[in-house]
Scaffold this motif. Structure first.
Motif, PDB file in Angstrom:
ATOM      1  N   ASN A   1       0.815  -1.007  -0.104  1.00  0.00           N
ATOM      2  CA  ASN A   1      -0.072  -0.108  -0.263  1.00  0.00           C
ATOM      3  C   ASN A   1       0.949   1.440   0.112  1.00  0.00           C
ATOM      4  O   ASN A   1       1.620   2.084   0.743  1.00  0.00           O
ATOM      5  CB  ASN A   1      -0.933  -0.139   0.629  1.00  0.00           C
ATOM      6  N   LEU A   2       1.065   1.609  -1.286  1.00  0.00           N
ATOM      7  CA  LEU A   2       1.924   2.709  -1.284  1.00  0.00           C
ATOM      8  C   LEU A   2       2.042   4.682  -0.456  1.00  0.00           C
ATOM      9  O   LEU A   2       1.981   4.863   0.132  1.00  0.00           O
ATOM     10  CB  LEU A   2       2.204   3.012  -2.643  1.00  0.00           C
ATOM     11  N   SER A   3       0.563   4.371  -0.473  1.00  0.00           N
ATOM     12  CA  SER A   3      -0.453   5.920  -0.137  1.00  0.00           C
ATOM     13  C   SER A   3       0.182   5.372   1.105  1.00  0.00           C
ATOM     14  O   SER A   3       0.305   6.677   2.494  1.00  0.00           O
ATOM     15  CB  SER A   3      -2.186   5.329  -0.108  1.00  0.00           C
ATOM     16  N   ALA A   4      -0.183   4.454   1.691  1.00  0.00           N
ATOM     17  CA  ALA A   4       0.147   4.689   3.266  1.00  0.00           C
ATOM     18  C   ALA A   4       1.045   4.111   3.839  1.00  0.00           C
ATOM     19  O   ALA A   4       2.036   4.885   4.408  1.00  0.00           O
ATOM     20  CB  ALA A   4      -0.455   2.413   3.264  1.00  0.00           C
ATOM     21  N   ILE A   5       2.171   4.282   2.813  1.00  0.00           N
ATOM     22  CA  ILE A   5       3.858   3.703   3.486  1.00  0.00           C
ATOM     23  C   ILE A   5       4.346   4.961   3.468  1.00  0.00           C
ATOM     24  O   ILE A   5       5.083   5.577   3.664  1.00  0.00           O
ATOM     25  CB  ILE A   5       4.413   2.746   3.097  1.00  0.00           C
ATOM     26  N   SER A   6       3.904   6.339   2.170  1.00  0.00           N
ATOM     27  CA  SER A   6       4.541   7.334   1.823  1.00  0.00           C
ATOM     28  C   SER A   6       3.575   8.114   2.390  1.00  0.00           C
ATOM     29  O   SER A   6       3.713   9.451   2.898  1.00  0.00           O
ATOM     30  CB  SER A   6       4.605   7.043   0.504  1.00  0.00           C
TER      31      SER A   6
ATOM     32  N   ALA B   1       5.512  12.596  -3.837  1.00  0.00           N
ATOM     33  CA  ALA B   1       5.698  12.929  -5.083  1.00  0.00           C
ATOM     34  C   ALA B   1       6.372  12.359  -5.876  1.00  0.00           C
ATOM     35  O   ALA B   1       6.071  12.177  -7.363  1.00  0.00           O
ATOM     36  CB  ALA B   1       6.158  14.096  -4.780  1.00  0.00           C
ATOM     37  N   MET B   2       7.735  11.270  -5.999  1.00  0.00           N
ATOM     38  CA  MET B   2       8.436  10.604  -7.230  1.00  0.00           C
ATOM     39  C   MET B   2       7.823   9.489  -7.710  1.00  0.00           C
ATOM     40  O   MET B   2       8.002   8.590  -8.398  1.00  0.00           O
ATOM     41  CB  MET B   2       9.711  11.190  -6.639  1.00  0.00           C
ATOM     42  N   VAL B   3       6.971   9.047  -6.370  1.00  0.00           N
ATOM     43  CA  VAL B   3       5.960   7.631  -7.498  1.00  0.00           C
ATOM     44  C   VAL B   3       5.851   7.463  -8.711  1.00  0.00           C
ATOM     45  O   VAL B   3       5.899   6.687  -9.292  1.00  0.00           O
ATOM     46  CB  VAL B   3       5.093   7.502  -6.172  1.00  0.00           C
ATOM     47  N   PRO B   4       4.908   8.100  -9.300  1.00  0.00           N
ATOM     48  CA  PRO B   4       4.906   8.547 -10.417  1.00  0.00           C
ATOM     49  C   PRO B   4       6.133   8.170 -11.493  1.00  0.00           C
ATOM     50  O   PRO B   4       6.243   7.170 -12.171  1.00  0.00           O
ATOM     51  CB  PRO B   4       3.754   9.319 -10.858  1.00  0.00           C
ATOM     52  N   ASP B   5       6.881   9.176 -11.753  1.00  0.00           N
ATOM     53  CA  ASP B   5       8.465   9.827 -11.996  1.00  0.00           C
ATOM     54  C   ASP B   5       9.295   7.391 -11.897  1.00  0.00           C
ATOM     55  O   ASP B   5       9.678   7.269 -13.255  1.00  0.00           O
ATOM     56  CB  ASP B   5       8.989  10.504 -12.339  1.00  0.00           C
TER      57      ASP B   5
ATOM     58  N   GLY C   1      12.659  10.325   2.873  1.00  0.00           N
ATOM     59  CA  GLY C   1      11.782   9.012   2.922  1.00  0.00           C
ATOM     60  C   GLY C   1      12.247   8.316   2.040  1.00  0.00           C
ATOM     61  O   GLY C   1      11.238   7.334   1.397  1.00  0.00           O
ATOM     62  N   LYS C   2      13.367   8.162   1.112  1.00  0.00           N
ATOM     63  CA  LYS C   2      13.865   7.263  -0.252  1.00  0.00           C
ATOM     64  C   LYS C   2      13.615   5.996   0.075  1.00  0.00           C
ATOM     65  O   LYS C   2      13.122   4.917  -0.615  1.00  0.00           O
ATOM     66  CB  LYS C   2      14.517   8.649  -0.915  1.00  0.00           C
ATOM     67  N   THR C   3      14.406   6.270   1.460  1.00  0.00           N
ATOM     68  CA  THR C   3      15.139   4.316   1.610  1.00  0.00           C
ATOM     69  C   THR C   3      13.106   3.728   2.115  1.00  0.00           C
ATOM     70  O   THR C   3      13.093   2.601   1.500  1.00  0.00           O
ATOM     71  CB  THR C   3      15.896   4.334   3.026  1.00  0.00           C
ATOM     72  N   THR C   4      12.663   4.268   2.357  1.00  0.00           N
ATOM     73  CA  THR C   4      11.462   3.616   2.910  1.00  0.00           C
ATOM     74  C   THR C   4      10.285   3.730   1.500  1.00  0.00           C
ATOM     75  O   THR C   4       9.810   2.517   1.616  1.00  0.00           O
ATOM     76  CB  THR C   4      10.416   5.098   3.829  1.00  0.00           C
ATOM     77  N   VAL C   5      10.303   5.048   0.205  1.00  0.00           N
ATOM     78  CA  VAL C   5       9.251   4.477  -0.659  1.00  0.00           C
ATOM     79  C   VAL C   5       9.718   3.746  -1.599  1.00  0.00           C
ATOM     80  O   VAL C   5       8.524   3.027  -1.889  1.00  0.00           O
ATOM     81  CB  VAL C   5       8.979   6.487  -0.809  1.00  0.00           C
ATOM     82  N   VAL C   6      10.999   4.130  -1.915  1.00  0.00           N
ATOM     83  CA  VAL C   6      11.590   3.167  -3.196  1.00  0.00           C
ATOM     84  C   VAL C   6      11.425   2.268  -3.479  1.00  0.00           C
ATOM     85  O   VAL C   6      11.044   1.386  -4.198  1.00  0.00           O
ATOM     86  CB  VAL C   6      12.942   3.920  -3.676  1.00  0.00           C
TER      87      VAL C   6
ATOM     88  N   ALA D   1       8.879  -2.239   7.614  1.00  0.00           N
ATOM     89  CA  ALA D   1       7.867  -3.720   8.102  1.00  0.00           C
ATOM     90  C   ALA D   1       6.636  -2.991   8.699  1.00  0.00           C
ATOM     91  O   ALA D   1       5.423  -3.296   9.237  1.00  0.00           O
ATOM     92  CB  ALA D   1       8.745  -4.937   9.175  1.00  0.00           C
ATOM     93  N   SER D   2       7.004  -2.067   9.262  1.00  0.00           N
ATOM     94  CA  SER D   2       6.021  -1.248  10.647  1.00  0.00           C
ATOM     95  C   SER D   2       4.625  -0.930  10.371  1.00  0.00           C
ATOM     96  O   SER D   2       4.493  -0.585  10.574  1.00  0.00           O
ATOM     97  CB  SER D   2       6.638  -0.574  11.326  1.00  0.00           C
ATOM     98  N   LEU D   3       5.532  -0.309   8.872  1.00  0.00           N
ATOM     99  CA  LEU D   3       4.849   1.009   7.933  1.00  0.00           C
ATOM    100  C   LEU D   3       3.673   0.289   7.406  1.00  0.00           C
ATOM    101  O   LEU D   3       2.700   1.036   7.039  1.00  0.00           O
ATOM    102  CB  LEU D   3       5.735   1.577   7.181  1.00  0.00           C
TER     103      LEU D   3
END
Length: 843
Positions: free
Chosen positions: A3-8, A15-19, A39-44, A73-75
């Protein structure tokens, strides 16, 4: 799907997810540039996992890999080790369902060596590539090669501060760059230099660490709530500052890579019962970790970096000013989630002199492990690989020499071929020296004893008073995080021994030829096997040692090893005071001889002493002399001693006759004007070619002929080129005929006077009628005339005779005709006959 919305949520990197999704859907290579805290280490990683499949994320340190996995894992609301996991040395939390695995770059490098295809992996994300860790650089270059063979393997390079365009070029053509703009909170930076120096002869000074603690306590008291993150260079400094802060009533916790996972987690987890606290950290907290609730950063302005002394082959960590880019990242920790403040404990003008960026490890560190990795990979020296920087050439050459001595490679005229032994050593994740010691010592003292010794040498724990045996006793007593880490490493190293070595090791203690040594002897054996060039013997003052490598080193003042004649040294440090022994163990001379290999043996040493060649047969371990007896050197040895003496003293040690010196000067002028084949006869050139032109004379000197009885005219003649030598007199004549008929010797300039001209000293009266200045060497070089009085005193110096007759002669004539009335002083010297003597003489 994650769930990218919840994680990010709430992270700028959202903001960079679409690109990022578009870039991954294309060629699958992308560079991500995002500031600290975005948050790049969390999102990418979950974006890549949703798009392509199983993901591996490299981190520069074990603590960062564990922390990043736990946070993600927590997120995601999953149990650590299921969908999200990590693997680091000695610890792994993964399962068959793991889709994102955080690892250290070193661990992934080992996997690549074992299985280059990376089967089952769809994406590799290389985080914090700007830190330029050596393992990370190698892993990046190796992954680029794997991706060329596997079109389905995606690569992502990302960091907070990188030269994005450069990394994109390394990944390939037209690689997209995805950026997240910085959203900084206000950050106030101030400077609070200590009254005294930060460093002293032993390293970071205690008064400076007092300043760190007091400044931290004072600044932290200004906060209503939150944490101070304090940066110091090493674990010892962390412990010292933590202890002092606690004395000052501050709740303080350490954060280093050598702490247990529980202790690290305590520093990374906010304590709801504390309004204010301090976390004292090394550089592990610069960019790859998030320490929550930080509002204040205290920066010592110091960092530890690996350095290799190539000449002495001593590698270690040195304390240096932090790079400004790293300092900016440190300061930025205070403003991740709100306004913050950073205090740099240096003067502002001094900060401006610090280097902009830290030097990459591949340019400063010991390259032995890296060189073995590259050799096993099939690209010795990194040739043809996408390395951000090529290895430092001298360090690489030294690394290849070390590996050849270990039997890990064969080195023939710079061509490197890895051996089976080298492949075995490469499979053991430690320095090749220690891998060699583990394998060979297991056969002599047993696998467990060998592994215990290697694990102790690798331990981050300090040896009290540089005594490694004392450290091992501490580790065996147990009860500390260092003990638990040591025990884990012992099990890991034992398991890594090949089955054949384990079987031999079980039998070794009963082998009559190699009985099992006692515990400290086992330790000494392992250290000496790993570092035979660091076997050392006491010399001179107590605590002063000579290593087999020829380096001198001293024990620290508080060492219990004082008085030990022989040491096996595991760790050395270069300091302003010289080389300090940091870790060592007493060793017997028998053990030293057993493991010294090519360093141990006999040699005949010949030297020039008291105007003659003397020889001694020396039994030695490298530079350490064990015994010596006088012997007569053979002719080759004696000649070598004479050559060494001449190269040390120079050609002035020989007696040069006027004839030999003149011929050498003539050849020197010819070489300067015409070049080859006329020889270079400078001191440096002749010393380089001693055996060519002085061969027979060298043997005469070696057999006892005095230096001042060696004629040098014939040796210099040997330098004449043939057939060009036939032109010597025409080009550079010994004498020149003047108008009076006299043959006057030319004085050629000395070898060390390259701009001087040849001189012809001649009485003025012998030059009447001579209009043109004489020239030599095909009219290239004018002769400098020293025109003399009848008493052979200089009257004029000129290389333009016609000008002299027309201008200066009249003045000379006016002054000299009364002083020398018997000699001709004609008004017109161009028509007057030349004279050798007086007016009345025939000539």
């Amino acid at each position: 799907m994650f769930n990218l919305s919840a994680i990010s949520h709430g992270l700028p990197a959202a903001a960079m997810v679409p690109d990022l999704e578009r870039a991954l859907a294309g060629r699958g290579r992308v560079v991500v540039e995002a500031p600290p805290g975005s948050g790049k280490t969390t999102v990418v990683p979950p974006v890549a996992a949703n798009a392509l499949g199983r993901v591996i994320v490299t981190q520069p340190r074990r603590i960062a890999a564990r922390a990043a996995a736990a946070r993600l894992a927590s997120l995601t609301g999953t149990k650590l080790g299921r969908e999200i996991g990590y693997s680091v040395r000695g610890d792994s939390r993964t399962s068959a369902s793991t889709r994102i695995e955080f690892v250290t770059a070193g661990l992934l490098l080992r996997r690549l060596l074992a299985s280059p295809e990376l089967e089952g992996v769809d994406v590799v994300i290389m985080d914090e590539v700007h830190e330029r860790d050596l393992d990370a650089d190698l892993t990046f270059a190796m992954l680029c090669e794997v991706a060329e063979l596997r079109d389905d393997l995606a690569l992502v390079a990302m960091s907070a501060t990188i030269d994005a365009e450069r990394w994109a070029r390394l990944l390939g053509e037209d690689v997209p760059i995805v950026r997240t703009p910085a959203q900084p909170h206000p950050l106030e930076i101030s400077y609070a230099p200590a009254p005294g120096p930060r460093l002293d002869q032993r390293g970071v000074s205690r008064p400076f660490l007092e300043h760190v603690a007091h400044t931290t306590a004072a600044e932290l008291a200004k906060l209503d709530e939150g944490a101070a993150l304090v940066f110091v260079p090493g674990a010892w400094e962390v412990d010292t500052v933590v202890a002092r802060l606690r004395d000052l009533g501050v709740d303080a916790l350490p954060l280093t890579g050598s702490l247990s996972p529980a202790a690290q987690d305590a520093a990374l987890r906010p304590d709801p019962n504390l309004r204010r606290r301090a976390v004292v950290a090394t550089s592990v907290a610069e960019s790859s970790l998030t320490v929550p609730d930080v509002r204040l950063v205290i920066d010592s302005g110091l960092a530890r970096e690996p350095r290799l002394d190539v000449e002495r082959n001593i590698a270690g960590l040195v304390t240096v000013p932090v790079a400004r880019a790293s300092g900016d990242q440190r300061a930025g920790r205070a403003a991740r989630t709100g306004p913050g403040a950073a205090v740099r404990l240096v003067a502002e003008h001094e900060w401006a002199t610090f280097p902009e960026h830290a030097r990459p490890e591949i340019l400063t560190a010991d390259l032995t492990s890296a060189a073995l990795t590259l050799a096993v990979w099939g690209a010795p020296g990194g040739e043809g690989m996408a390395l951000p920087d090529a290895p430092e050439p001298r360090a690489l050459a030294r690394a290849h020499e070390t590996l050849a001595a270990l039997g890990a490679i064969e080195l023939v005229e710079d061509r490197v071929t890895v051996t089976e032994r080298g492949r075995l050593l490469a499979r053991i994740p430690t320095h090749p020296r220690l891998a060699r010691a583990l394998v060979d010592a297991a056969e002599l003292v047993g696998a467990t004893s060998a592994a215990q010794a290697v694990a102790a040498i690798e331990s981050d724990a300090r040896a009290p008073g540089a005594d490694l045996a004392a450290l091992v006793r501490q580790l065996r007593r147990g009860g500390t995080p260092a003990t638990r880490r040591w025990q884990e490493d012992v099990r890991r190293l034992t398991a890594l021994l090949p089955t054949r070595e384990k079987a031999r090791a079980e039998k070794a203690p009963t082998n009559q030829a190699s009985p099992a040594p006692a515990s400290d002897d086992s330790l000494a054996l392992v250290v000496a096997l790993a570092y035979p060039d660091r076997i050392a013997r006491q010399r001179g003052a107590a605590g002063d040692y000579l290593l087999a490598s020829g380096t001198g080193a001293t024990l620290p003042a508080d060492s219990a090893l004082f008085g030990q004649e022989w040491l096996a040294i595991a760790d050395l440090a270069r300091t302003p005071r010289g080389t300090i022994i940091r870790t060592a163990v007493p060793v017997s001379v028998d053990t030293a001889l057993l493991v010294a290999g090519p360093l141990a043996g006999e040699r005949v040493h010949t030297v020039w002493r008291d105007d003659r060649v003397v020889g001694r047969r020396i039994r030695a371990i490298g530079a350490i002399e064990l015994s010596s007896v006088a012997v007569a050197p053979n002719p080759a040895q004696a000649r070598a001693a004479v050559i060494a003496m001449l190269k040390e003293r120079g050609l002035g040690a020989l007696t040069w006759s006027d004839e030999a010196a003149e011929l050498r000067a003539r050849l020197g002028l010819l070489h300067r004007e015409l070049g080859e084949p006329w020889p270079d006869v400078s001191d440096a050139a002749l010393l380089e070619r001693l055996e060519e032109w002085l061969g027979p004379e060298l043997d005469r000197i070696a057999s006892g002929t005095s230096l001042n009885r060696i004629p040098l005219l014939d040796p210099v003649r040997r330098l004449l080129p043939w057939p060009e030598a036939a032109q010597l007199e025409a080009l550079a004549p010994e004498r020149i005929e003047v108008p009076s008929g006299s043959q006057i010797r030319l004085d050629y300039p000395a070898i060390d006077e390259p701009d001087a001209k040849p001189i012809l000293a001649v009485k003025l009266q012998e030059c009447f009628g001579w209009v043109e200045t004489p020239r030599i060497i095909d009219d290239r070089v004018p002769v400098l005339l020293h025109l003399l009085s009848p008493a052979r005193r200089p009257l004029a110096v000129t290389d333009d005779l016609a000008s002299f007759w027309a201008n200066a002669y009249a003045q000379v004539r006016a002054e000299m005709r009364g002083r020398y009335p018997k000699h001709p002083w004609p008004a017109d010297p161009l028509t007057a006959p030349p004279k050798r003597g007086t007016k009345r003489s025939a000539h």
